[in-house]
Design an enzyme around this catalytic site. Structure first.
Site, PDB file in Angstrom:
ATOM      1  N   CYS A  55       0.838  -1.051   0.085  1.00  0.00           N
ATOM      2  CA  CYS A  55       0.020   0.132  -0.102  1.00  0.00           C
ATOM      3  C   CYS A  55       1.078   1.351   0.087  1.00  0.00           C
ATOM      4  O   CYS A  55       0.648   2.110  -0.885  1.00  0.00           O
ATOM      5  CB  CYS A  55      -0.906   0.034   1.179  1.00  0.00           C
ATOM      6  SG  CYS A  55      -1.845   1.516   1.437  1.00  0.00           S
ATOM      7  N   CYS A  84      -9.588  -0.961   6.895  1.00  0.00           N
ATOM      8  CA  CYS A  84      -7.776  -0.245   7.233  1.00  0.00           C
ATOM      9  C   CYS A  84      -7.598  -0.070   8.814  1.00  0.00           C
ATOM     10  O   CYS A  84      -8.512   0.659   9.501  1.00  0.00           O
ATOM     11  CB  CYS A  84      -7.860   1.012   6.655  1.00  0.00           C
ATOM     12  SG  CYS A  84      -5.991   1.928   6.808  1.00  0.00           S
ATOM     13  N   GLN A 138      -8.464  18.173  10.875  1.00  0.00           N
ATOM     14  CA  GLN A 138      -7.394  17.415  11.037  1.00  0.00           C
ATOM     15  C   GLN A 138      -7.588  16.097  11.328  1.00  0.00           C
ATOM     16  O   GLN A 138      -8.715  15.730  12.062  1.00  0.00           O
ATOM     17  CB  GLN A 138      -6.780  17.997  12.360  1.00  0.00           C
ATOM     18  CG  GLN A 138      -6.435  19.421  12.489  1.00  0.00           C
ATOM     19  CD  GLN A 138      -4.935  19.861  11.552  1.00  0.00           C
ATOM     20  OE1 GLN A 138      -4.113  18.805  11.318  1.00  0.00           O
ATOM     21  NE2 GLN A 138      -4.792  20.974  11.547  1.00  0.00           N
ATOM     22  N   GLU A 184     -10.335  30.677   3.223  1.00  0.00           N
ATOM     23  CA  GLU A 184     -10.368  29.250   2.782  1.00  0.00           C
ATOM     24  C   GLU A 184     -10.832  29.344   1.414  1.00  0.00           C
ATOM     25  O   GLU A 184     -11.533  30.025   0.895  1.00  0.00           O
ATOM     26  CB  GLU A 184     -11.309  28.525   3.638  1.00  0.00           C
ATOM     27  CG  GLU A 184     -11.502  27.077   3.359  1.00  0.00           C
ATOM     28  CD  GLU A 184     -10.341  26.059   3.062  1.00  0.00           C
ATOM     29  OE1 GLU A 184     -10.425  25.322   2.152  1.00  0.00           O
ATOM     30  OE2 GLU A 184      -9.615  26.176   3.786  1.00  0.00           O
ATOM     31  N   ASP A 209      -1.984  27.286   8.128  1.00  0.00           N
ATOM     32  CA  ASP A 209      -1.878  25.953   8.169  1.00  0.00           C
ATOM     33  C   ASP A 209      -1.800  25.381   6.567  1.00  0.00           C
ATOM     34  O   ASP A 209      -3.176  24.941   6.250  1.00  0.00           O
ATOM     35  CB  ASP A 209      -2.924  25.300   8.875  1.00  0.00           C
ATOM     36  CG  ASP A 209      -2.905  23.552   8.967  1.00  0.00           C
ATOM     37  OD1 ASP A 209      -1.795  23.141   8.544  1.00  0.00           O
ATOM     38  OD2 ASP A 209      -3.607  22.997   9.525  1.00  0.00           O
ATOM     39  N   CYS A 221       2.513  20.732   7.694  1.00  0.00           N
ATOM     40  CA  CYS A 221       2.493  19.078   7.681  1.00  0.00           C
ATOM     41  C   CYS A 221       3.833  18.723   6.873  1.00  0.00           C
ATOM     42  O   CYS A 221       3.730  17.616   6.466  1.00  0.00           O
ATOM     43  CB  CYS A 221       0.920  18.813   7.198  1.00  0.00           C
ATOM     44  SG  CYS A 221       0.834  19.557   5.476  1.00  0.00           S
TER      45      CYS A 221
END
Length: 426
Positions: free
Chosen positions: A37, A132, A256, A306, A352, A379
């Protein structure tokens, strides 16, 4: 004939190869297809070692851009290393991708309908799964119900090569602290009667389901984004509780992915923001408004920005839900430019950004605004370090606080939070 260039080894691949070559003790993976995967490529690595590697990635990225972090990098662990994701996206495929073990067996295997995750190396490589371990057992139950229904529906799964088929994506969202579950199915056209039967099946067999929604897209690109969303049954969102807030999360709004780790990120953001002027706050790439809303009680005004309309609508509802009357939101694509209706001044800018980081134009506009402080939640350590170096070099900013939280156990990804202040006279 030109020689093919070998793809450069990534940090994650390099660290895993070095560990295996050194004969280090590796963990037994929980997922039977983890080696194929690629989504959890570090499952074999003991968790304490993963945290060390992530700290090294942050430090190496900083050094690559001559950036010195003010505090030693220590990555805070996620409270959960499995079943931590509150959001998973799976792909349907007309022809499943075989695992390495299946290919090695030499057996003649059925390669029909699949629902699962992508194998690395090319589009259309979908591994057929039964669930999963990154998501909750309740989400696994919903996964199997949808899979069984779709496989016996008489309508084909999407073929990435011919661009034909009905079933395209399955998105599951579950509130860790509320237990609410949303099932979102993306298809190539509307079939409301069929999907109403699917919704009945899901509600009857899976506890905690709040809604079943359908996104319809005619785009051939391998993306679930841009679909027109319709509610099939129940409601089109779930609630999650986090950091003293109740937030609404829709099928396509960003939130998140690790609720428990995100609670710690919110704590750090509030702690860092309390050490600098934060009367006027701008929250860039705000998603459903979580970070900006967490600062609203101490600020005079908060403005969120956004691009995704659905996420923005959710952010506005979240502001009302939490009684935040000093918060407003603007729709704009910061990867293309700077919105003209954004306030021209701010004390603190919280950002972010996506893994690609800031668009150069947006970064230059942020520097021109010259807020007193910038709180960067990144991130991707590589693009974060690049953008921070630009803010320091061209904007006269200096990092004064940093902290890292592992939001993505068993993967090379990590969340790094850095507070910068503007040097006097710059």
């Amino acid at each position: 004939m030109g020689r093919r260039r070998r793809k450069k080894e990534s940090f994650a691949q390099k660290r895993l190869r070095e560990e295996m070559e050194a004969g280090a003790a590796l963990s037994t993976p929980l997922c039977p297809v983890c080696d194929d995967c690629g989504g959890c490529s570090w499952q074999r690595v003991p968790y304490s070692r993963q945290l060390e590697w992530k700290a090294q990635l942050i430090e190496e990225s900083a050094r690559d851009h001559q950036l010195e972090l003010p505090e030693p990098c220590v990555v805070e662990p996620s409270p959960l290393t499995f079943q931590y994701r509150n959001h998973m996206e799976f792909s349907f495929a007309a022809k499943r991708w075989l695992t390495t073990a299946e290919i090695a067996s030499g057996r003649d295997l059925e390669r029909g309908f699949a629902l699962g995750l992508h194998a690395p190396g090319g589009f259309g490589r979908v591994l057929d799964l039964e669930g999963c371990p990154l998501q909750s057992s309740r989400a696994d139950e919903a996964f199997l119900v949808v899979k069984q229904f779709a496989a016996t529906s008489g309508l084909p799964a999407w073929d990435a090569r011919t661009h034909e088929g009905f079933w395209r994506y399955l998105i599951l969202k579950r509130g860790h602290n509320t237990g609410e579950l949303l099932v979102h199915v993306v298809t190539s056209r509307s079939e409301r009667d069929l999907l109403s039967r699917l919704a009945e099946d899901v509600f009857a067999r899976v506890e905690g389901v709040m809604g079943v929604t359908n996104g319809v897209t005619e785009r051939v690109a391998d993306t679930s984004e841009g679909a027109v969303v319709e509610t099939i049954a129940g409601r089109s969102f779930i609630h999650e509780r986090l950091g003293g807030l109740t937030v609404e999360v829709g099928p396509m709004s960003f939130f998140q992915p690790n609720t428990l780790a995100a609670e710690r990120i919110v704590q750090i953001v509030k702690e860092f923001a309390s050490s600098v002027p934060a009367d006027r706050v701008i929250d860039l790439f705000c998603g459903s408004g979580l970070l900006g809303l967490s600062l609203a009680a101490e600020a005079r005004t908060v403005t969120g920005v956004e691009v995704v309309r659905e996420a923005l609508d959710a952010a506005e509802r979240n502001a009302r839900l939490n009684g935040a009357q000093n918060v407003r939101f603007i729709q704009a694509d910061l990867l293309r430019g700077w919105p003209s209706d954004l306030p021209q001044a701010a004390d603190l800018v919280v950002c972010d950004p996506p893994r690609a980081g800031f668009h150069p134009k947006a970064l230059r506009a942020l520097i021109a605004m010259a807020p007193e402080a910038i709180l960067h939640v990144g991130c991707n350590p590589k693009t974060q370090a690049r953008d921070l170096a630009t803010l320091m070099r061209e904007g006269g900013y200096r990092p004064i606080r940093n902290a890292a939280v592992d939001q993505f156990p068993n993967t090379p990804h990590v969340e790094n939070i850095v507070l910068l202040v503007k040097e006097s006279g710059s």
